[in-house]
Enzyme design. Sequence first.
Site, PDB file in Angstrom:
ATOM      1  N   GLY A 248      36.058  44.340  39.826  1.00 47.36           N
ATOM      2  CA  GLY A 248      37.158  43.415  39.582  1.00 47.36           C
ATOM      3  C   GLY A 248      36.770  41.977  39.870  1.00 47.36           C
ATOM      4  N   ASP A 249      36.009  41.772  40.952  1.00 47.33           N
ATOM      5  CA  ASP A 249      35.519  40.424  41.274  1.00 47.33           C
ATOM      6  C   ASP A 249      34.626  39.905  40.157  1.00 47.33           C
ATOM      7  OD1 ASP A 249      36.728  40.936  43.754  1.00 47.33           O
ATOM      8  OD2 ASP A 249      34.851  41.684  44.600  1.00 47.33           O
TER       9      ASP A 249
END
Length: 305
Positions: A248-249
Amino acid sequence: MIYTVTVNTAIDYIVQLKELTLGEVNRMDYDNKMPGGKGINVSRILKELGLDNTALGFLGGFTGEFVDDSLQELGLRTNFTRIAADTRINVKIKAQTETEINGQGPQITAAEVAAFSQQFEQLTPADTVIFAGSLVPSLSTDFYLDLIKIIRSKGAQFVIDTTGESLLKTLPEQPLVVKPNNHELADLFGVELNSIADIVKYARKLLELGAQHVLVSMAADGGLMVTQDKVYRSKAPKGTVINSVGAGDSMIAGFTGTFARTKDPQEAFKYGLACGSATTFSEDLAIREKIAEILPQIKITEWEE
């Protein structure tokens, strides 16, 4: 300039052994110490994309020195605020099952918060700030929101990777992008999402509340991007899932960094998906070569209702 903010930085101490026996002396087969934090992950991916950025946050003690030295070795630009308390250590035990023991985080004083906040007074409309990761218990739950108001007063953009009420409170300040997955989106509005049309409907509610772009990740079903006038979809690229940590980052980094460079949301969406998938198919965060390998597989189409 793109700035990443990791409030609760950490050393991730990774320990590997064949079997963990509670109540006994166990000897590890392998160990490694790495700088940890979601904003730090974003900075690392931005660097792989060749995008200049500065990592901000709080660091303290000998553990904080290790984190900063490790990031310098990776070639990252940092400007952390020094605090009296030690940066936390998270222990990741990989044995017959995986177990994590995460530190709560240091006590941060009002004077340290004031010194940190002062950095945002220098922002310009060309800057973007990415907030990623949890707060330490000693900080107000409005800590991010207070900083966001300073950022917006300078005309700069911000991105915040969070969910639930914490996300909803920031929407009136018009985040550049928000990135719930389909389950988080459902929880946000207390509904069941049974189709793409349902996901689009509630993603548009986030736009109505203030978000500029909405990314919805759907795991093996790929991803959606909803803007004020278009909905784009991409299927997931093919590959072996090795690691979900940091995906997600990586997606946030790919989208935000590319958008800052091109102002093209479709191109930003493509890079966001490629970076997220490349990390999923890697042992650690994706490297430039892996992102370049995945990028041609990302095929974006316009979704028709």
